[in-house]
Every structure is written in structure tokens, then in C-alpha cells.
Enzyme design. Structure first.
Site, mmCIF file in Angstrom:
data_model
loop_
_atom_site.group_PDB
_atom_site.id
_atom_site.type_symbol
_atom_site.label_atom_id
_atom_site.label_comp_id
_atom_site.label_asym_id
_atom_site.label_seq_id
_atom_site.Cartn_x
_atom_site.Cartn_y
_atom_site.Cartn_z
ATOM 1 N N ASN A 169 -7.726 84.308 -0.818
ATOM 2 C CA ASN A 169 -6.347 84.218 -1.292
ATOM 3 C C ASN A 169 -6.398 83.897 -2.777
ATOM 4 O O ASN A 169 -6.985 82.891 -3.179
ATOM 5 C CB ASN A 169 -5.592 83.117 -0.554
ATOM 6 C CG ASN A 169 -5.428 83.437 0.934
ATOM 7 O OD1 ASN A 169 -5.691 84.560 1.369
ATOM 8 N ND2 ASN A 169 -4.987 82.454 1.687
ATOM 9 N N TYR B 223 -4.117 83.563 -6.373
ATOM 10 C CA TYR B 223 -2.812 83.486 -7.050
ATOM 11 C C TYR B 223 -2.927 83.325 -8.557
ATOM 12 O O TYR B 223 -2.149 83.894 -9.311
ATOM 13 C CB TYR B 223 -1.980 82.336 -6.461
ATOM 14 C CG TYR B 223 -1.533 82.653 -5.059
ATOM 15 C CD1 TYR B 223 -0.402 83.423 -4.835
ATOM 16 C CD2 TYR B 223 -2.283 82.249 -3.951
ATOM 17 C CE1 TYR B 223 -0.002 83.772 -3.552
ATOM 18 C CE2 TYR B 223 -1.887 82.593 -2.654
ATOM 19 C CZ TYR B 223 -0.754 83.346 -2.476
ATOM 20 O OH TYR B 223 -0.372 83.705 -1.211
ATOM 21 N N ARG C 15 -1.305 90.965 8.473
ATOM 22 C CA ARG C 15 -1.970 89.675 8.677
ATOM 23 C C ARG C 15 -0.930 88.643 9.086
ATOM 24 O O ARG C 15 0.062 88.447 8.390
ATOM 25 C CB ARG C 15 -2.693 89.232 7.396
ATOM 26 C CG ARG C 15 -3.299 87.842 7.529
ATOM 27 C CD ARG C 15 -4.171 87.436 6.335
ATOM 28 N NE ARG C 15 -4.654 86.082 6.558
ATOM 29 C CZ ARG C 15 -4.315 85.007 5.846
ATOM 30 N NH1 ARG C 15 -3.512 85.140 4.786
ATOM 31 N NH2 ARG C 15 -4.778 83.816 6.149
ATOM 32 N N GLU D 234 -4.392 87.292 0.612
ATOM 33 C CA GLU D 234 -3.090 86.907 0.067
ATOM 34 C C GLU D 234 -3.121 87.097 -1.440
ATOM 35 O O GLU D 234 -4.092 86.719 -2.100
ATOM 36 C CB GLU D 234 -2.754 85.414 0.316
ATOM 37 C CG GLU D 234 -2.436 85.061 1.746
ATOM 38 C CD GLU D 234 -2.083 83.583 1.917
ATOM 39 O OE1 GLU D 234 -1.669 82.923 0.928
ATOM 40 O OE2 GLU D 234 -2.232 83.091 3.036
HETATM 41 C C1 FCB Z 1 -1.076 79.868 0.201
HETATM 42 C C2 FCB Z 1 -0.744 79.798 1.672
HETATM 43 C C3 FCB Z 1 0.437 80.627 2.083
HETATM 44 C C4 FCB Z 1 1.522 80.608 1.042
HETATM 45 C C5 FCB Z 1 0.976 80.886 -0.341
HETATM 46 C C6 FCB Z 1 2.010 80.931 -1.429
HETATM 47 O O1 FCB Z 1 -1.744 78.705 -0.161
HETATM 48 O O2 FCB Z 1 -1.842 80.222 2.437
HETATM 49 O O3 FCB Z 1 0.872 80.184 3.337
HETATM 50 O O4 FCB Z 1 2.212 79.406 1.096
HETATM 51 O O5 FCB Z 1 0.001 79.940 -0.667
#
Ligand code: FCB
Length: 449
Positions: free
Chosen positions: A296, A298, A81, A350
Site C-alpha cells: 500500500n 500513499y 480486493r 492500495e
Molecule cells: C490505509 C488503509 C485503508 C485506508 C487507507 C487510506 O492505511 O489500509 O484502509 O484507510 O489507508
């Protein structure tokens, strides 16, 4: 999808990748006819980037593309990606196309295909041409039409060879961090502007999807959202109300229009005169069906009506970004999306962590990152076992890179980058991922036997 499915194995057609974005790795910020993006401009404002750095050099990926392609292939992923930089292919965001920029992405895509890796393209990973910002940027409805032209231009060059096209990466971040808190480019601080930007991003997503399909695009089309479960700090009514509102602004503000064709009424009411102007027909365009939804993930977010949540007191492991390691939140999020919306196959586009990564005799023993990836891949498997339709998983990031307002200080790569020599070194997490991916192939064969 295959019915063969045991804990450590995923369906045969599961997509495994690594992710990057143009501004964060390419460098060459003024080379070969590239125009400035809002991030080039923003980095020049004193004090906004933690280490005072910028994207002029980054990972020199623009010059080292071949070597980086070999590195991606060595990992054993079946997808990569990346994003294209709009001002690299169309310096001013309208008018003339820049052939040298288009050639670069063509070499990248062909290089991936030659190595058996599926190209996953993101059109907008935040680097809007500065020339468009000077006309109001995403707050100006005209930018929506410029974006559709850009999407069609990329389709004309690459559309027959990319597996997937995502319109935008994280509209919440672009609108809220770029235009409400102003900690990201273009650094505007107005809630009303932020909400109008969010609407224009969503509108341009739907318009681009329609235009791409009309142009015969066969790639899988979708968008990438940053989503988290929002948990109340306590069971108090005030904390729960706060969590509900934050969920409205982060999750429902994007999911509702995409899948139900309206903005959440509680948030519209809360925004009052800061709610965006919506023209007749806009909401129908936004709900244009997608082939996939990118997520995405985290961490979770904790909502408190009183003092802000202190991650250091949560008792959970926290990363260098001060984000809690919370894999169970990913399973919960996926189940919730699956239950609340008619979602197409979902991809984790992500997932990863920033950790302290000392290089010791040419090696990086990032056991914390390896554990993070293992736990989150397991969280995806848990959701799949409960019936969620997942298409793939991609690690953020292939290599250390420019982490926006944090500069180069925060390292998310599974490959270490020495910024003085540009030397790339597989961290232990990359070696683990490589071995994990090889095992996926082996257990697939075992399934068949
Ligand atoms: C996300 C972004 C990516 C990177 C990660 C840690 O928000 O899409 O570009 O910075 O965080």
C-alpha cells in the site's frame, strides 16, 4: 509476463482492481449474528473519531452488495480486493461459526466470479473480534492460533474460489497506531505491547500460510504492507540516522523477517527492553515463502531529528490527509525492494488520495485524484521498465467510506457516496479509470495484431 510493453500498456495478465475493507463499507455492524469488533468498541470512546461517527451504517454495502457488484463490473476492473470481517463470520473469534456471515461473503465471491472479476481476499483488515481483545488481543500469543483457525474456516468456505488471500493488511499500522500511539483501535499506548503485537501478527501470517497450504489451498498467498521511502529532511548526520531508524521500524522490521528470517539488529538494539519475545522456531515460520507481496503506497515520509517535517512548506501538492503527492517515491521504493530482497511478484494493493470532492450538478470533477492515479500508475510502469516484477495495481478506494479516525470527512473513493441517501456517483476519476482500463484491452489487441 508478456514482453510486449510500451508506456501506456501493461502485460496481458496485469491485474487491475479497486480495493475496500469490511469495516469501512459494510455497516450492519450488529446484523445477522455479527459480533462486535475492536473498531465498534473504539468508535464509542469520546473524541477518538474526528466527526464522532462509527461503522454502524457506513456505505450499507452489506445490504447493497448486488448493486455494488454491478458498479465494480461497470468500471471494467478484473480484480476486487475486499476483506472479510472476522467477527461477522465467527462472532467471538473462536467457537461457533456464523452461517449468515459466511453466506454473505459467499454471495460476494460468487457475484464477482459471475461478473468475471477475480476475488482478492484480505483476512485481517483491522477488525479483530472484541471478545479476543478482552483476552489481550494481538498481544496475547493465543490469538495467533485463533487467527489460523479463522483462516482455515474462510478457506473451507471460499478457498476454492478466491484468486488470492492476504493474511494481514498493514501490520505496522495495527501495531504502531493501534498500540504505540493509540490513535487507532484498540487505543493502547505502549511501545513494548506494540512490538509484541507486530511479532504475533507476523507469526500468525506465517502459520496461516503453512496451514492454508497444508489444507490444499490453491489461492495465491501473501501479506499486505504499508511501505514508504523515508527521506532525511537534510543531509545532517542526525537526520540521516533518524531516517535509517524509521526505515528500520517501517520497512525492514517487516521485510527482513519475511525474506531473511531475522529482525533488523539496529532496531532490536534501539528498542532495548521493548523488543518482542521471540520463541525458537518463530522466525522460520515467518519466512514461509509467499506467492505475492502486497504494497500500500500513499506518500513518502520525511525524517527529521529536529522539528517535525512541515508538509505545507515542502512545495509539493498535498492531499486532504496532509500527505505529499510523491509518485517518484513509489518507483524508488519498488526498485529498492527489488534490489534488497528476493521478492515474489509485487502488487500495489492500495493507492489513492483524499481530495475535496464537491458534487456539482450530479458530477464530481476530481481532476486532482485523476492526476494522482495517472502519476502513480506511471510510477509503477517506470519500475517495471527497470526490471521490477509487478503483478497488479489497485485503487484505494472503490467508493468513499469510513476513513478510520478521520470518520467520513476524508473521501478516498473514485465513486462518491452520499451518506444521507446512499447514492453512488462515479467521480471523474472513476470515468477516467474506466476509460483507461478499456484502453488497456484495446492496446493489448493492437499488440497482438
Ligand atoms: C490505509 C488503509 C485503508 C485506508 C487507507 C487510506 O492505511 O489500509 O484502509 O484507510 O489507508
Amino acid at each position: 509476463m508478456s514482453s510486449h510493453h510500451h508506456p501506456d500498456s501493461f502485460p496481458d495478465d496485469f491485474v487491475w482492481g479497486v480495493a475496500t475493507s469490511a469495516f469501512q463499507i459494510e455497516g450492519a455492524s450488529a446484523a445477522d449474528g455479527k459480533g462486535p469488533s475492536i473498531w465498534d468498541t473504539f468508535c464509542k470512546v469520546p473524541g477518538v473519531i474526528a466527526d464522532g461517527s462509527d461503522g454502524t451504517v457506513a456505505c450499507e454495502h452489506y445490504q447493497r452488495c448486488e448493486q455494488d457488484l454491478d458498479m465494480i463490473a461497470k468500471l471494467g476492473v478484473n480484480a476486487y480486493r475486499f476483506s472479510t470481517s472476522w467477527p461477522r463470520v465467527q462472532a467471538a473469534g473462536s467457537g461457533a461459526w456464523n452461517d449468515k456471515g459466511l453466506d454473505f461473503y459467499e454471495r460476494l465471491v460468487d457475484g464477482l466470479l459471475a461478473r468475471g472479476i477475480a476475488p482478492y481476499l484480505t483476512l485481517n483488515h483491522w477488525d479483530l473480534p472484541q471478545a479476543l481483545q478482552e483476552q489481550g488481543g494481538w498481544a496475547n500469543r493465543d490469538t495467533v492460533h485463533r487467527f489460523v483457525d479463522y483462516a482455515l474456516g474462510m478457506h473451507a468456505r471460499l478457498g476454492d474460489r478466491v484468486a488470492s488471500i492476504a493474511t494481514h493488511n498493514e501490520p505496522w499500522v495495527m501495531s504502531m497506531l493501534g498500540h504505540e500511539t493509540g490513535i487507532f483501535a484498540p487505543g493502547i499506548k505502549s511501545r513494548a505491547t506494540a512490538m509484541q503485537v507486530a511479532h504475533h501478527l507476523m507469526l500468525s501470517h506465517g502459520m496461516a500460510l503453512r496451514a492454508l497450504r497444508d489444507a490444499g489451498c490453491q489461492a495465491s498467498l501473501g501479506i499486505v504492507l504499508n511501505l514508504s521511502p523515508i527521506e532525511p529532511a537534510t543531509d545532517s548526520d542526525a537526520d540521516r540516522a533518524k531516517a535509517r531508524l524509521e526505515d528500520g521500524r517501517l520497512v525492514r522490521w517487516y521485510m527482513d523477517p519475511l525474506f531473511t528470517g531475522s529482525y533488523p539488529s539496529d532496531v532490536v538494539e534501539h528498542l532495548d527492553h521493548d523488543a518482542p519475545a521471540v520463541l525458537p522456531g518463530d522466525m522460520d515460520i515467518i519466512r514461509t515463502p509467499m506467492n505475492f507481496l502486497g504494497i500500500n503506497y500513499y506518500s513518502r515520509s520525511v525524517a527529521s531529528a529536529g522539528a517535525p517535517w512541515d508538509v505545507h512548506k515542502s512545495g509539493l501538492e498535498i492531499t486532504e490527509m496532509d500527505w505529499e503527492v510523491y509518485p517518484q517515491g513509489l518507483t524508488a521504493l519498488l526498485l529498492r525492494l527489488h534490489q534488497d530482497y528476493p521478492v515474489p511478484p509485487m502488487f500495489i494493493t492500495e493507492n489513492g488520495g483524499a481530495f475535496k470532492d464537491p458534487v456539482v450538478q450530479g458530477q464530481v470533477h476530481d481532476a486532482d485524484r485523476t492526476r494522482y492515479l495517472q502519476q502513480h500508475i506511471q510510477a509503477v510502469a517506470d519500475a517495471m521498465r527497470q526490471g521490477v516484477n509487478m503483478g497488479g495495481y489497485m485503487v484505494w478506494s472503490l467508493m468513499d467510506n469510513f476513513e478510520w479516525a478521520s470518520g467520513y470527512a476524508k473521501r478516498f473513493g473514485i465513486v462518491h457516496v452520499d451518506y444521507t441517501t446512499q447514492k453512488r456517483t462515479f467521480k471523474d476519476s472513476a470515468l477516467w479509470y474506466q476509460e483507461f482500463l478499456a484502453r488497456q484491452t484495446t492496446s493489448r489487441l493492437a499488440d497482438v495484431a
